[in-house]
Design an enzyme around this catalytic site. Structure first.
Site, PDB file in Angstrom:
ATOM      1  N   ARG A 172      30.842   6.805  46.496  1.00  0.00           N
ATOM      2  CA  ARG A 172      30.025   7.764  45.797  1.00  0.00           C
ATOM      3  C   ARG A 172      29.071   6.779  44.625  1.00  0.00           C
ATOM      4  O   ARG A 172      28.884   7.374  43.342  1.00  0.00           O
ATOM      5  CB  ARG A 172      30.791   8.760  44.877  1.00  0.00           C
ATOM      6  CG  ARG A 172      31.444   9.773  45.694  1.00  0.00           C
ATOM      7  CD  ARG A 172      30.372  10.609  46.398  1.00  0.00           C
ATOM      8  NE  ARG A 172      31.024  11.742  47.166  1.00  0.00           N
ATOM      9  CZ  ARG A 172      30.850  12.954  46.547  1.00  0.00           C
ATOM     10  NH1 ARG A 172      30.408  13.186  45.538  1.00  0.00           N
ATOM     11  NH2 ARG A 172      31.511  13.939  47.336  1.00  0.00           N
ATOM     12  N   ARG A 200      25.833  10.971  40.918  1.00  0.00           N
ATOM     13  CA  ARG A 200      25.764  11.597  39.374  1.00  0.00           C
ATOM     14  C   ARG A 200      25.967  10.878  38.267  1.00  0.00           C
ATOM     15  O   ARG A 200      25.681  11.575  37.345  1.00  0.00           O
ATOM     16  CB  ARG A 200      26.429  12.951  39.686  1.00  0.00           C
ATOM     17  CG  ARG A 200      25.961  13.845  40.758  1.00  0.00           C
ATOM     18  CD  ARG A 200      27.022  15.135  40.747  1.00  0.00           C
ATOM     19  NE  ARG A 200      28.119  14.637  41.108  1.00  0.00           N
ATOM     20  CZ  ARG A 200      29.483  15.289  41.072  1.00  0.00           C
ATOM     21  NH1 ARG A 200      29.424  16.650  40.648  1.00  0.00           N
ATOM     22  NH2 ARG A 200      30.580  15.060  41.452  1.00  0.00           N
ATOM     23  N   ARG A 253      17.432  14.043  41.139  1.00  0.00           N
ATOM     24  CA  ARG A 253      18.059  15.495  41.347  1.00  0.00           C
ATOM     25  C   ARG A 253      17.499  16.626  40.636  1.00  0.00           C
ATOM     26  O   ARG A 253      17.391  17.491  41.196  1.00  0.00           O
ATOM     27  CB  ARG A 253      19.780  15.112  40.931  1.00  0.00           C
ATOM     28  CG  ARG A 253      20.537  16.639  41.389  1.00  0.00           C
ATOM     29  CD  ARG A 253      20.668  16.589  42.735  1.00  0.00           C
ATOM     30  NE  ARG A 253      21.447  17.639  43.159  1.00  0.00           N
ATOM     31  CZ  ARG A 253      21.285  18.825  43.416  1.00  0.00           C
ATOM     32  NH1 ARG A 253      20.177  19.192  43.523  1.00  0.00           N
ATOM     33  NH2 ARG A 253      22.446  19.633  43.629  1.00  0.00           N
ATOM     34  N   ASP A 279      25.593  13.460  53.175  1.00  0.00           N
ATOM     35  CA  ASP A 279      26.578  14.209  52.639  1.00  0.00           C
ATOM     36  C   ASP A 279      27.420  14.652  53.851  1.00  0.00           C
ATOM     37  O   ASP A 279      26.583  14.811  54.928  1.00  0.00           O
ATOM     38  CB  ASP A 279      26.457  15.432  51.925  1.00  0.00           C
ATOM     39  CG  ASP A 279      27.621  16.004  51.284  1.00  0.00           C
ATOM     40  OD1 ASP A 279      27.924  15.496  50.182  1.00  0.00           O
ATOM     41  OD2 ASP A 279      28.487  16.757  51.741  1.00  0.00           O
ATOM     42  N   TYR A 282      35.928  23.294  55.084  1.00  0.00           N
ATOM     43  CA  TYR A 282      34.622  23.909  54.569  1.00  0.00           C
ATOM     44  C   TYR A 282      34.017  24.876  55.246  1.00  0.00           C
ATOM     45  O   TYR A 282      33.572  25.860  55.040  1.00  0.00           O
ATOM     46  CB  TYR A 282      33.683  22.745  54.325  1.00  0.00           C
ATOM     47  CG  TYR A 282      33.953  21.927  53.137  1.00  0.00           C
ATOM     48  CD1 TYR A 282      33.902  22.142  51.592  1.00  0.00           C
ATOM     49  CD2 TYR A 282      34.344  20.508  53.325  1.00  0.00           C
ATOM     50  CE1 TYR A 282      34.193  21.488  50.550  1.00  0.00           C
ATOM     51  CE2 TYR A 282      34.762  19.680  52.224  1.00  0.00           C
ATOM     52  CZ  TYR A 282      34.860  19.961  50.939  1.00  0.00           C
ATOM     53  OH  TYR A 282      35.108  19.472  49.935  1.00  0.00           O
TER      54      TYR A 282
END
Ligand code: CP3
Length: 336
Positions: A22, A26, A35, A72, A147
């Site tokens: 990662r 963010r 973003r 992703d 998911y």
């Protein structure tokens, strides 16, 4: 040969490559800016210019040995026709799984939908230093199924009733996912990715009796495919504890990423013949410099003299101060 691949394939213990899961994300203000201008996360992943730019953002700031393509694991359900949305502070939301739509997929359509990912890899490879690796990744079938079939009842628990209810769907989609994941990897490798990481982020939620069928075998098939393609492969079966050992023996990846619940001493002794990566708790990076360096040194000391890639036991947290990473990297590179 990149420093990363030299460590993985030649098992050269004399240098310790470093990158972070990662690392494109963010905690970086330059990512947050892009973003905020791109509300639809899937669309952002499908914009090959922006995706390539985001991939390279951490490499501009830090002396990293690898870039990981900005994308992703949920691009796979997207590529297979399931709707995927990311809502702020809610995590991913997928539309109800539809077996008919799933079975109607074919490879050509799938590749067409994910083409921008491959373009992003091509663009990134052109701009990336020759001595740096470009990592492509996939989620392992079980983690994707969690998911796709909505198997969790809360953040860290599987809904066992649902698992039972969906068992036949799960058994149907795991082998299909394996095929599509290999197709996705093949296209990423052909576009210029030189290393693969398989994220089985929810492997720790698999009931023990199902580990073989839902975790080891699907990971093994992807590892074998990568080996056929002569591309080094790193597995990350997060949360399976001492089962890292049977996992390693059955799956035989080129490298294993440790999670932060694994005792690094145990790993060094029991996973001796494997190149190891990561392990440090990403929470440590939120502490004082002294505490951070102590923990970095602890991992480096334990893995001194064996092939080891410095990384974490899970992804960087959004609260991480980017400035600390340069100091950590310097510490890794100057460690004697
Ligand atoms: O590592 C990198 O820098 C490359 C990009 C990358 C992302 N996701 C970008 C992303 C990678 C390798 C992933 C993998 C991923 N995605 C995993 C496996 C690793 C892990 O963390 O266990 C999983 C389980 C996902 C699924 C996913 N994607 C979740 C649960 C979420 C929401 C919460 C979160 O973890 O961020 C995402 C969204 C996502 N993927 C973001 C980024 C930068 C945040 C998007 C935002 O700005 O809202």
């Amino acid at each position: 040969m990149s420093k990363l691949i030299n460590c993985i394939l030649n098992k050269d213990p004399s240098c310790t490559p470093v990158w972070f899961m990662r690392q494109a994300g963010r905690y970086l203000p330059e990512f947050k800016k892009i973003r905020s201008e791109n509300q639809d996360f899937i669309k952002l992943c499908l914009n090959s210019d922006l995706s390539s730019e985001i991939t390279l953002q951490p490499l501009k700031r830090f002396n990293l040995d690898a870039a990981i393509i900005f994308s992703d694991i949920l691009m796979i359900p997207y590529g297979l026709g399931q709707e995927v949305k990311f809502e702020k502070n809610k995590g991913p939301i997928l539309s109800e799984f539809n077996q008919k739509i799933f079975l109607k997929n074919d490879k050509n359509n799938f590749i067409k939908r994910l083409k921008p990912v491959y373009e992003a890899i091509r663009k990134t490879r052109k701009k990336l230093d020759k001595n740096k690796s470009l990592i492509s990744f996939v989620g392992a079938p079980w983690t994707l199924a969690v998911y796709m079939l909505g198997l969790k009842k809360n953040k860290n628990e599987i809904d066992l009733n649902k698992l039972k209810e969906k068992e036949s769907e799960l058994k149907l989609i795991i082998p299909k996912l394996n095929e599509y994941l290999c197709t996705h990897l093949e296209n990423q490798i052909n576009a210029g990715a030189d290393t693969v990481q398989i994220f089985d982020s929810w492997a720790g939620l698999i009931p023990n009796k199902n580990l073989h069928d839902y975790c080891y075998i699907p990971n093994k098939k992807i590892v074998e495919f990568c080996k056929e393609k002569k591309t080094p492969v790193i597995c990350f079966p997060r949360g399976i504890n001492k089962n890292y050992l049977p996992f390693a023996e059955i799956v035989k990846p080129d490298c294993l990423n440790l999670d932060y619940e694994i005792d690094p001493f145990w790993a060094k002794i029991n996973l001796k013949s494997f190149c190891l990566q990561g392990g440090m708790n990403p929470m440590i990076l939120l502490k004082s410099e002294k505490e951070i360096f102590n923990e970095v040194d602890r991992y480096l000391t334990i893995f001194k003299g064996v092939p080891y890639i410095f990384n974490l036991g899970h992804g960087l947290l959004p609260e991480t101060n980017p400035n600390i990473l340069n100091k950590v990297i310097e510490r890794v590179n100057n460690f004697k």
